[in-house]
Design an enzyme around this catalytic site. Structure first.
Site, PDB file in Angstrom:
ATOM      1  N   GLU A  40       9.797  -6.555 -69.209  1.00  0.00           N
ATOM      2  CA  GLU A  40       9.943  -6.188 -67.802  1.00  0.00           C
ATOM      3  C   GLU A  40      10.167  -4.683 -67.711  1.00  0.00           C
ATOM      4  O   GLU A  40      11.019  -4.123 -68.414  1.00  0.00           O
ATOM      5  CB  GLU A  40      11.119  -6.943 -67.183  1.00  0.00           C
ATOM      6  CG  GLU A  40      11.655  -6.403 -65.873  1.00  0.00           C
ATOM      7  CD  GLU A  40      10.607  -6.311 -64.789  1.00  0.00           C
ATOM      8  OE1 GLU A  40      10.644  -5.328 -64.022  1.00  0.00           O
ATOM      9  OE2 GLU A  40       9.752  -7.223 -64.684  1.00  0.00           O
ATOM     10  N   ARG A 114      15.699 -14.709 -52.693  1.00  0.00           N
ATOM     11  CA  ARG A 114      14.859 -14.458 -53.871  1.00  0.00           C
ATOM     12  C   ARG A 114      15.712 -14.162 -55.118  1.00  0.00           C
ATOM     13  O   ARG A 114      15.407 -14.638 -56.215  1.00  0.00           O
ATOM     14  CB  ARG A 114      13.928 -13.277 -53.586  1.00  0.00           C
ATOM     15  CG  ARG A 114      12.988 -12.936 -54.716  1.00  0.00           C
ATOM     16  CD  ARG A 114      12.059 -11.807 -54.309  1.00  0.00           C
ATOM     17  NE  ARG A 114      11.173 -12.217 -53.231  1.00  0.00           N
ATOM     18  CZ  ARG A 114       9.992 -12.811 -53.426  1.00  0.00           C
ATOM     19  NH1 ARG A 114       9.582 -13.064 -54.654  1.00  0.00           N
ATOM     20  NH2 ARG A 114       9.235 -13.148 -52.409  1.00  0.00           N
ATOM     21  N   TYR A 225      15.469 -18.499 -41.215  1.00  0.00           N
ATOM     22  CA  TYR A 225      15.994 -19.686 -41.883  1.00  0.00           C
ATOM     23  C   TYR A 225      17.245 -19.308 -42.664  1.00  0.00           C
ATOM     24  O   TYR A 225      17.448 -18.152 -43.030  1.00  0.00           O
ATOM     25  CB  TYR A 225      14.952 -20.325 -42.809  1.00  0.00           C
ATOM     26  CG  TYR A 225      14.278 -19.397 -43.782  1.00  0.00           C
ATOM     27  CD1 TYR A 225      14.884 -19.032 -44.980  1.00  0.00           C
ATOM     28  CD2 TYR A 225      12.998 -18.904 -43.515  1.00  0.00           C
ATOM     29  CE1 TYR A 225      14.249 -18.200 -45.883  1.00  0.00           C
ATOM     30  CE2 TYR A 225      12.360 -18.060 -44.408  1.00  0.00           C
ATOM     31  CZ  TYR A 225      12.978 -17.719 -45.599  1.00  0.00           C
ATOM     32  OH  TYR A 225      12.353 -16.896 -46.495  1.00  0.00           O
ATOM     33  N   ASP A 314       1.336 -13.935 -58.663  1.00  0.00           N
ATOM     34  CA  ASP A 314       0.661 -12.911 -57.867  1.00  0.00           C
ATOM     35  C   ASP A 314      -0.357 -12.117 -58.663  1.00  0.00           C
ATOM     36  O   ASP A 314      -1.273 -11.527 -58.091  1.00  0.00           O
ATOM     37  CB  ASP A 314       1.687 -11.949 -57.259  1.00  0.00           C
ATOM     38  CG  ASP A 314       2.406 -12.545 -56.060  1.00  0.00           C
ATOM     39  OD1 ASP A 314       1.991 -13.625 -55.593  1.00  0.00           O
ATOM     40  OD2 ASP A 314       3.379 -11.932 -55.598  1.00  0.00           O
TER      41      ASP A 314
END
Length: 413
Positions: A40, A114, A225, A314
């Protein structure tokens, strides 16, 4: 109790990208018996981002991975989805979630920050054997000679690591995809998304909500939400507009005044909700902005797997958020890829091709449906009137998506 990992011939799996898709694929591969090394580029995992929705197709997989209790500890589980007219405020239709989704699809509909779903997956990955997470290590390139794939990582591109499989899960602007497919940058969609997180206890009682609410307007829509067990509310306003200069950033500051001008023709309850975010005197950029980009729907399996390299999430099929399935498709990809990796009777390129064959048409369908939903959500004139009448007449029959929620992502149920 977590399900036991599948026993198989160990593969050395390299993962580029430490987002939801990258960590999910690393976890799934580790549970399938692979040795995993994840790279990463960021120096640490952080709480960038806001809320996401996870349909039963995704939460079913999390449950199969033994993460159901962990999900319940951090997510919210709304009882219904309510669609409202952004101009009048009236209800157009309702889809039961909660117990209805659990009973119909065997898994819940969750709304979650997230960072919370990412953290949940990171903690689960840390419990797996033979997994190495390498932060602050960008992947600069790779080579595939048919027997092994070699990646170059590190600040000076001076570290070479060899593996049996490379998973490109490095997001919308994937460098793995560019080397593999050389198909250019993503396309800008013409949509802008403003998002904010509101603490529910700080809101007036009339603005608090335990539901998913979709407000449909003219050339815009708003989704709200609960997240974090209902303590916070995620609010996203999506409208049409020119992209900012830094199109690759999805976490830019946005002035509330710009947003409030656009909301001028919406109903009072919606304007009040938008105004509830901290104003500029408290936080100049309480609203965050990102320009939405995607790619055309996947057209063939070769766009997701070639040789010993595979694309996921993605990096493979970026999509517009109008079906709330970006994270869900990445989790499905991870489960489907892990299943393919256990096919010991065939060679590794064939396993990866089987993953791509099992996934590409479904991902393309979700991408296409997301594009169409955006056009419907933002419609005007007679199309908008027809949309509203259809939702009122069909209600849950129109809002439910059985073909989506009952699927297992290419992995066995």
């Amino acid at each position: 109790m977590a399900a036991q990992s599948v026993v198989m011939s160990a593969l050395d799996v390299l993962v580029a990208g430490g987002g939801i898709g990258g960590v999910a694929s690393a976890l799934a591969a580790a549970r399938a018996g692979c040795a995993v090394r994840l790279y990463e580029r960021a120096p640490m995992f952080s709480e960038v981002g806001a809320g996401i929705q996870l349909g039963p197709n995704a939460t079913r997989i999390l449950q199969a991975w033994g993460l159901g209790d962990a999900l319940h500890a951090v997510a919210a589980f709304p009882e219904r989805l309510r669609v409202r007219n952004a101009s009048s405020g009236g209800t157009l239709g309702v889809l039961p979630l909660g117990k209805h989704m659990q009973a119909r699809y065997g898994a819940p509909y969750a709304t979650i920050h997230r960072a919370d779903i990412h953290g949940l997956l990171v903690r689960a990955l840390a419990q797996q054997a033979d997994v190495h997470v390498n932060l602050d290590q960008a992947l600069a390139g790779f080579s595939d000679d048919g027997r092994a794939v070699t990646v170059t990582v590190g600040h000076n591109n001076n570290t070479r690591v060899e593996g049996d499989v490379l998973i490109g899960a490095d997001g919308l602007w994937s460098s793995v995809r560019q080397q593999l497919l050389a198909d250019g940058p993503p396309r800008m969609t013409g949509y802008l998304a403003y998002r904010a997180m509101l603490r529910q206890s700080a809101l007036p009682e009339r603005l608090r909500s335990t539901e998913v609410t979709a407000w449909l307007g003219r050339r815009l829509h708003v989704i709200q939400y609960p997240v974090r067990c209902g303590e916070w509310m995620n609010v996203v306003v999506i409208m049409q507009g020119a992209s900012p200069e830094d199109a690759q950033s999805w976490d830019q500051g946005a002035h509330a005044e710009d947003l409030q001008r656009v909301m001028g023709n919406t109903c009072a309850p919606l304007r009040e909700l938008i105004s509830a975010a901290p104003d500029a005197s408290v936080n100049e950029y309480a609203w965050r902005l990102w320009a939405l980009a995607d790619r055309a729907p996947v057209e063939q399996a070769e766009q997701m797997a070639r040789g010993l390299v595979v694309l996921l999430g993605d990096a493979a099929h970026p999509m517009r958020p109008f079906l709330a399935q970006g994270a869900g498709m990445a989790i499905e990809d991870a489960a489907g890829l892990a299943h393919a990796l256990t096919m010991d009777a065939v060679d590794v390129p064939t396993r990866l091709r089987r993953y791509a064959l099992a996934r590409w048409q479904r991902c393309a369908r979700v991408q296409s449906r997301s594009i169409r939903n955006g056009q419907i959500f933002h419609s005007t004139g007679l199309v908008r009137l027809g949309r509203d009448m259809s939702i009122k007449f069909l209600g849950a029959r129109l809002l439910d998506v059985p073909w989506l929620y009952s699927h297992s992502g290419g992995a066995p149920r």
